[in-house]
Write a protein that holds these residues in place. Sequence first.
Motif, PDB file in Angstrom:
ATOM      1  N   ILE A 143      44.492  42.451  45.184  1.00 20.33           N
ATOM      2  CA  ILE A 143      44.266  41.004  45.234  1.00 20.33           C
ATOM      3  C   ILE A 143      42.903  40.706  45.840  1.00 20.33           C
ATOM      4  N   LYS A 144      42.546  41.421  46.882  1.00 22.70           N
ATOM      5  CA  LYS A 144      41.230  41.232  47.516  1.00 22.70           C
ATOM      6  C   LYS A 144      40.103  41.538  46.530  1.00 22.70           C
ATOM      7  N   GLU A 145      40.339  42.530  45.663  1.00 23.53           N
ATOM      8  CA  GLU A 145      39.322  42.899  44.667  1.00 23.53           C
ATOM      9  C   GLU A 145      39.256  41.882  43.529  1.00 23.53           C
ATOM     10  N   VAL A 146      40.412  41.538  42.968  1.00 25.38           N
ATOM     11  CA  VAL A 146      40.469  40.680  41.781  1.00 25.38           C
ATOM     12  C   VAL A 146      40.210  39.215  42.120  1.00 25.38           C
ATOM     13  N   LYS A 147      40.670  38.788  43.304  1.00 28.70           N
ATOM     14  CA  LYS A 147      40.561  37.391  43.738  1.00 28.70           C
ATOM     15  C   LYS A 147      41.153  36.431  42.698  1.00 28.70           C
ATOM     16  N   PRO A 148      42.439  36.597  42.372  1.00 30.56           N
ATOM     17  CA  PRO A 148      43.062  35.743  41.358  1.00 30.56           C
ATOM     18  C   PRO A 148      43.185  34.292  41.806  1.00 30.56           C
ATOM     19  N   GLN A 149      42.856  33.379  40.916  1.00 28.87           N
ATOM     20  CA  GLN A 149      43.109  31.972  41.183  1.00 28.87           C
ATOM     21  C   GLN A 149      44.597  31.669  41.002  1.00 28.87           C
ATOM     22  N   THR A 150      45.196  32.322  40.008  1.00 29.91           N
ATOM     23  CA  THR A 150      46.616  32.135  39.715  1.00 29.91           C
ATOM     24  C   THR A 150      47.290  33.493  39.612  1.00 29.91           C
ATOM     25  N   MET A 151      48.331  33.699  40.401  1.00 31.55           N
ATOM     26  CA  MET A 151      49.114  34.929  40.339  1.00 31.55           C
ATOM     27  C   MET A 151      50.565  34.573  40.059  1.00 31.55           C
ATOM     28  N   VAL A 152      51.197  35.369  39.206  1.00 34.83           N
ATOM     29  CA  VAL A 152      52.592  35.153  38.825  1.00 34.83           C
ATOM     30  C   VAL A 152      53.404  36.369  39.219  1.00 34.83           C
ATOM     31  N   GLY A 208      40.947  32.935  48.292  1.00 29.68           N
ATOM     32  CA  GLY A 208      40.456  31.712  47.673  1.00 29.68           C
ATOM     33  C   GLY A 208      41.264  31.242  46.484  1.00 29.68           C
ATOM     34  N   GLY A 209      42.431  31.876  46.227  1.00 30.41           N
ATOM     35  CA  GLY A 209      43.285  31.468  45.112  1.00 30.41           C
ATOM     36  C   GLY A 209      43.990  30.150  45.374  1.00 30.41           C
ATOM     37  N   ARG A 210      44.529  29.556  44.304  1.00 24.85           N
ATOM     38  CA  ARG A 210      45.133  28.233  44.465  1.00 24.85           C
ATOM     39  C   ARG A 210      46.623  28.173  44.140  1.00 24.85           C
ATOM     40  N   ARG A 211      47.158  29.166  43.417  1.00 25.16           N
ATOM     41  CA  ARG A 211      48.573  29.065  43.065  1.00 25.16           C
ATOM     42  C   ARG A 211      49.230  30.438  42.954  1.00 25.16           C
ATOM     43  N   TYR A 212      50.442  30.538  43.525  1.00 20.28           N
ATOM     44  CA  TYR A 212      51.277  31.739  43.406  1.00 20.28           C
ATOM     45  C   TYR A 212      52.626  31.284  42.869  1.00 20.28           C
ATOM     46  N   TRP A 213      52.900  31.635  41.626  1.00 20.43           N
ATOM     47  CA  TRP A 213      54.182  31.312  41.007  1.00 20.43           C
ATOM     48  C   TRP A 213      55.139  32.478  41.207  1.00 20.43           C
ATOM     49  N   LEU A 258      50.946  26.181  33.757  1.00 19.71           N
ATOM     50  CA  LEU A 258      50.391  27.533  33.791  1.00 19.71           C
ATOM     51  C   LEU A 258      49.537  27.733  32.555  1.00 19.71           C
ATOM     52  N   GLY A 259      48.238  27.916  32.777  1.00 17.53           N
ATOM     53  CA  GLY A 259      47.331  28.064  31.638  1.00 17.53           C
ATOM     54  C   GLY A 259      46.811  29.470  31.447  1.00 17.53           C
ATOM     55  N   HIS A 260      46.736  30.223  32.535  1.00 22.03           N
ATOM     56  CA  HIS A 260      46.243  31.594  32.450  1.00 22.03           C
ATOM     57  C   HIS A 260      46.771  32.380  33.641  1.00 22.03           C
ATOM     58  N   ILE A 261      47.076  33.647  33.420  1.00 19.36           N
ATOM     59  CA  ILE A 261      47.544  34.531  34.488  1.00 19.36           C
ATOM     60  C   ILE A 261      46.411  35.485  34.837  1.00 19.36           C
ATOM     61  N   ASP A 262      45.877  35.323  36.028  1.00 18.63           N
ATOM     62  CA  ASP A 262      44.824  36.240  36.477  1.00 18.63           C
ATOM     63  C   ASP A 262      45.422  37.557  36.951  1.00 18.63           C
ATOM     64  N   MET A 263      46.598  37.466  37.567  1.00 19.23           N
ATOM     65  CA  MET A 263      47.268  38.673  38.059  1.00 19.23           C
ATOM     66  C   MET A 263      48.766  38.442  38.003  1.00 19.23           C
ATOM     67  N   MET A 264      49.509  39.475  37.592  1.00 25.24           N
ATOM     68  CA  MET A 264      50.966  39.358  37.483  1.00 25.24           C
ATOM     69  C   MET A 264      51.642  40.574  38.105  1.00 25.24           C
ATOM     70  N   PHE A 265      52.667  40.304  38.895  1.00 22.76           N
ATOM     71  CA  PHE A 265      53.462  41.358  39.526  1.00 22.76           C
ATOM     72  C   PHE A 265      54.842  41.348  38.888  1.00 22.76           C
ATOM     73  N   LEU A 266      55.210  42.448  38.229  1.00 25.88           N
ATOM     74  CA  LEU A 266      56.494  42.553  37.530  1.00 25.88           C
ATOM     75  C   LEU A 266      57.464  43.364  38.367  1.00 25.88           C
ATOM     76  N   ASP A 267      58.553  42.718  38.775  1.00 23.16           N
ATOM     77  CA  ASP A 267      59.527  43.386  39.636  1.00 23.16           C
ATOM     78  C   ASP A 267      60.914  42.792  39.403  1.00 23.16           C
ATOM     79  N   HIS A 268      61.237  42.510  38.126  1.00 21.10           N
ATOM     80  CA  HIS A 268      62.518  41.872  37.818  1.00 21.10           C
ATOM     81  C   HIS A 268      63.366  42.820  36.979  1.00 21.10           C
ATOM     82  N   TYR A 269      64.110  42.308  36.035  1.00 17.27           N
ATOM     83  CA  TYR A 269      64.973  43.103  35.164  1.00 17.27           C
ATOM     84  C   TYR A 269      64.100  44.055  34.349  1.00 17.27           C
TER      85      TYR A 269
END
Length: 287
Positions: free
Chosen positions: A77-86, A107-112, A157-168
């Motif tokens: 996250i520190k490297e990518v600096k995502p504005q939006t992470m899901v 400096g990101g603005r949203r974590y879904w 949600l218009g774009h995903i800068d970074m996504m963490f997958l940990d569901h089904y």
Amino acid sequence: MAANDFDPARKYQEQEEVFFDDGREIELLHFIYNHKDIETIRGNSAKVLAAIDEYARTKKYLMNVGENKGRIVVDLIKEVKPQTMVELGGYVGYSAVLFASAVKEAGGRRYWTLERNPEFAAIIASLTDLAGLSDIVKVVVGPSDASIKRLHSTAALGHIDMMFLDHYKPAYTTDLKLCEELKLVTPGSVLVADNVIKPGNPPYLEYVQMTCEQKRANTKGSTVNGVDTRFANRTAQQYLNREGQEKLDETRVGNPNLVYKSELIHSWEPSGVPDALEITRCTGEEK
């Protein structure tokens, strides 16, 4: 051995059950809000995480991302600096507190955080608020694919800068393909998939490691009742038994022209069991 002594074998056996069905997640919430240090915990994400860890260490095991994997993702996250992470699959909010704090600091603005279980979603909302992150964290309740479609259709949600997958686990690939089709995942997006070794996710690893030519050939494993047969039956059923039948759209083709560069980063579960994160960067799109 004392009741609360750490036993990796026993902890991993519990972890394999995925859902414990004994109310430990709600018990965690009471544990934290009744904590003797609750007033110093408020507004401090590090102390909220420490309180969750304290419960998991002294009371009952929780399926949290843990310190080792968490550090890898925070550094990314520190490297990518995502504005939006899901985040797909929030459980009790450990990862949301940890990663949203890092996104905010970068400096990101949203974590879904998308969580199917309404009780778990309520816990996430409570603990991220306790950590002082309610300004950046938004919790969405419901099946991941339906939530993704709704967020996209409402332009939330218009774009995903970074996504963490940990569901089904069988939904990793179908949800990624959905995000590709909706142009939420495009060149520049970074994906982090957990539990790709334990319990494992062969279809997802195959997909993100394929060439565009291979993806265009529509190479995939066979399915039974919408679940890839490469998943152990236990993996396929453990989520369904608790949450009800999960219908996956195996007809999705995604965007096979997206170019991915993937790297397997070995780490450990909090129980001490070896696992890995698959870090995938979308580096371009073939025409």
